[in-house]
Design a protein around this motif. Sequence first.
Motif, PDB file in Angstrom:
ATOM      1  N   TYR A  84       0.848  -1.197   0.000  1.00 54.49           N
ATOM      2  CA  TYR A  84       0.000   0.000   0.000  1.00 54.49           C
ATOM      3  C   TYR A  84       0.883   1.247   0.000  1.00 54.49           C
ATOM      4  N   ASP A  85       0.270   2.390  -0.279  1.00 56.78           N
ATOM      5  CA  ASP A  85       0.933   3.670  -0.083  1.00 56.78           C
ATOM      6  C   ASP A  85       0.800   4.037   1.391  1.00 56.78           C
ATOM      7  N   PHE A  86       1.533   5.068   1.792  1.00 58.61           N
ATOM      8  CA  PHE A  86       1.440   5.567   3.164  1.00 58.61           C
ATOM      9  C   PHE A  86       1.306   7.084   3.127  1.00 58.61           C
ATOM     10  N   VAL A  87       0.367   7.611   3.915  1.00 59.47           N
ATOM     11  CA  VAL A  87       0.179   9.056   4.023  1.00 59.47           C
ATOM     12  C   VAL A  87       0.195   9.437   5.500  1.00 59.47           C
ATOM     13  N   ASP A  88       1.043  10.397   5.845  1.00 59.94           N
ATOM     14  CA  ASP A  88       1.101  10.934   7.194  1.00 59.94           C
ATOM     15  C   ASP A  88       0.367  12.268   7.189  1.00 59.94           C
ATOM     16  N   GLY A  89      -0.761  12.335   7.904  1.00 62.24           N
ATOM     17  CA  GLY A  89      -1.585  13.538   7.927  1.00 62.24           C
ATOM     18  C   GLY A  89      -0.840  14.763   8.428  1.00 62.24           C
TER      19      GLY A  89
ATOM     20  N   GLY B 299      -8.065  26.752  15.547  1.00 59.76           N
ATOM     21  CA  GLY B 299      -7.647  27.057  14.172  1.00 59.76           C
ATOM     22  C   GLY B 299      -6.908  25.890  13.549  1.00 59.76           C
ATOM     23  N   PHE B 300      -6.056  25.242  14.342  1.00 59.11           N
ATOM     24  CA  PHE B 300      -5.333  24.070  13.833  1.00 59.11           C
ATOM     25  C   PHE B 300      -6.308  22.952  13.481  1.00 59.11           C
ATOM     26  N   ILE B 301      -7.286  22.724  14.353  1.00 63.14           N
ATOM     27  CA  ILE B 301      -8.277  21.671  14.105  1.00 63.14           C
ATOM     28  C   ILE B 301      -9.015  21.947  12.795  1.00 63.14           C
ATOM     29  N   ALA B 302      -9.308  23.220  12.517  1.00 64.41           N
ATOM     30  CA  ALA B 302      -9.974  23.588  11.257  1.00 64.41           C
ATOM     31  C   ALA B 302      -9.082  23.284  10.057  1.00 64.41           C
ATOM     32  N   VAL B 303      -7.780  23.596  10.173  1.00 65.94           N
ATOM     33  CA  VAL B 303      -6.825  23.300   9.092  1.00 65.94           C
ATOM     34  C   VAL B 303      -6.737  21.791   8.878  1.00 65.94           C
ATOM     35  N   GLU B 304      -6.592  21.055   9.973  1.00 65.84           N
ATOM     36  CA  GLU B 304      -6.496  19.594   9.902  1.00 65.84           C
ATOM     37  C   GLU B 304      -7.758  19.004   9.281  1.00 65.84           C
ATOM     38  N   ASN B 305      -8.915  19.509   9.682  1.00 64.30           N
ATOM     39  CA  ASN B 305     -10.187  19.045   9.145  1.00 64.30           C
ATOM     40  C   ASN B 305     -10.227  19.223   7.623  1.00 64.30           C
ATOM     41  N   GLU B 306      -9.840  20.401   7.148  1.00 65.13           N
ATOM     42  CA  GLU B 306      -9.867  20.670   5.712  1.00 65.13           C
ATOM     43  C   GLU B 306      -8.941  19.723   4.941  1.00 65.13           C
ATOM     44  N   VAL B 307      -7.739  19.539   5.457  1.00 64.78           N
ATOM     45  CA  VAL B 307      -6.774  18.654   4.789  1.00 64.78           C
ATOM     46  C   VAL B 307      -7.301  17.221   4.746  1.00 64.78           C
ATOM     47  N   LEU B 308      -7.808  16.724   5.870  1.00 70.22           N
ATOM     48  CA  LEU B 308      -8.282  15.334   5.924  1.00 70.22           C
ATOM     49  C   LEU B 308      -9.543  15.121   5.097  1.00 70.22           C
ATOM     50  N   CYS B 309     -10.440  16.101   5.085  1.00 70.80           N
ATOM     51  CA  CYS B 309     -11.681  15.964   4.307  1.00 70.80           C
ATOM     52  C   CYS B 309     -11.426  15.952   2.802  1.00 70.80           C
ATOM     53  N   ASN B 310     -10.318  16.527   2.388  1.00 65.71           N
ATOM     54  CA  ASN B 310      -9.970  16.551   0.964  1.00 65.71           C
ATOM     55  C   ASN B 310      -9.065  15.396   0.559  1.00 65.71           C
ATOM     56  N   LEU B 311      -8.768  14.513   1.491  1.00 66.16           N
ATOM     57  CA  LEU B 311      -7.890  13.384   1.209  1.00 66.16           C
ATOM     58  C   LEU B 311      -8.622  12.341   0.378  1.00 66.16           C
ATOM     59  N   ASP B 312      -8.054  12.031  -0.772  1.00 71.09           N
ATOM     60  CA  ASP B 312      -8.600  10.999  -1.652  1.00 71.09           C
ATOM     61  C   ASP B 312      -7.499   9.977  -1.867  1.00 71.09           C
ATOM     62  N   ALA B 313      -7.672   8.799  -1.314  1.00 68.52           N
ATOM     63  CA  ALA B 313      -6.624   7.780  -1.378  1.00 68.52           C
ATOM     64  C   ALA B 313      -7.251   6.415  -1.592  1.00 68.52           C
TER      65      ALA B 313
ATOM     66  N   GLN C 284       1.696  20.053   7.159  1.00 71.17           N
ATOM     67  CA  GLN C 284       2.901  20.881   7.100  1.00 71.17           C
ATOM     68  C   GLN C 284       3.223  21.290   5.665  1.00 71.17           C
ATOM     69  N   GLN C 285       3.096  20.345   4.722  1.00 70.91           N
ATOM     70  CA  GLN C 285       3.381  20.656   3.321  1.00 70.91           C
ATOM     71  C   GLN C 285       2.406  21.681   2.767  1.00 70.91           C
ATOM     72  N   GLN C 286       1.115  21.511   3.092  1.00 69.85           N
ATOM     73  CA  GLN C 286       0.109  22.417   2.546  1.00 69.85           C
ATOM     74  C   GLN C 286       0.157  23.795   3.206  1.00 69.85           C
ATOM     75  N   SER C 287       0.642  23.859   4.444  1.00 69.86           N
ATOM     76  CA  SER C 287       0.709  25.134   5.164  1.00 69.86           C
ATOM     77  C   SER C 287       2.091  25.775   5.080  1.00 69.86           C
ATOM     78  N   ASP C 288       3.079  24.989   4.688  1.00 74.31           N
ATOM     79  CA  ASP C 288       4.475  25.433   4.643  1.00 74.31           C
ATOM     80  C   ASP C 288       4.940  25.919   6.020  1.00 74.31           C
ATOM     81  N   LYS C 289       4.444  25.262   7.075  1.00 72.31           N
ATOM     82  CA  LYS C 289       4.827  25.571   8.459  1.00 72.31           C
ATOM     83  C   LYS C 289       4.840  24.277   9.243  1.00 72.31           C
ATOM     84  N   THR C 290       5.603  24.266  10.339  1.00 70.27           N
ATOM     85  CA  THR C 290       5.548  23.111  11.232  1.00 70.27           C
ATOM     86  C   THR C 290       4.218  23.117  11.971  1.00 70.27           C
ATOM     87  N   LEU C 291       3.848  21.972  12.519  1.00 70.32           N
ATOM     88  CA  LEU C 291       2.599  21.875  13.273  1.00 70.32           C
ATOM     89  C   LEU C 291       2.586  22.886  14.420  1.00 70.32           C
TER      90      LEU C 291
END
Length: 175
Positions: A31-36, A59-73, A41-48
């Motif tokens: 399988y592939d592997f994805v680390d949320g 605010g972080f939870i909102a960012v995390e929510n958006e990234v995870l909801c758009n995950l297609d794997a 960090q990649q999409q925000s260009d900042k560390t957690l």
Amino acid sequence: MAEKKDNIILIGMPGAGKSTLGIVIAKMLGYDFVDGDILIQQQSDKTLQKIIDAVGPEGFIAVENEVLCNLDAHKTVISPGGSCVYSDEAMLHLAEIGTIVFLKVSLEELTERLGGLHERGVVMKNGMGMSLADLYEERQPLYEMYAEVTLDIDGMSVRDAANKLIDILSMREAL
């Protein structure tokens, strides 16, 4: 939305081994592997931690929510951050695309593994004064609520945990 629940989603406390175990399981299954956390960090260009410092826990939870909801794997082991369980929307999306596995670790073992929380970019909804025990008590019921499979990995090697989880999922016909 995925046509088939062909992903494995590993949830649990910081230090439970979601990323480490996820990589091993992905290799074993092809399988592939994805680390949320890395995706965020990649999409925000900042560390957690810089994201948390800039926008606070909510605010972080909102960012995390958006990234995870758009995950297609597909055929992927996904290790979302430990705070993913604070977002119903993200957890519902993850449940639609895969089998959610709670990697359960005792507070005692986590304490041995982790050391400090504050350098790891850990979301603490009730502020930086939270202890690991407080965070554990707050999150355990959420992990249990969302889990389709719970794997107690206290004292297990990564290889043993990976083999046990693959056996459980094979019996559930999730693979």
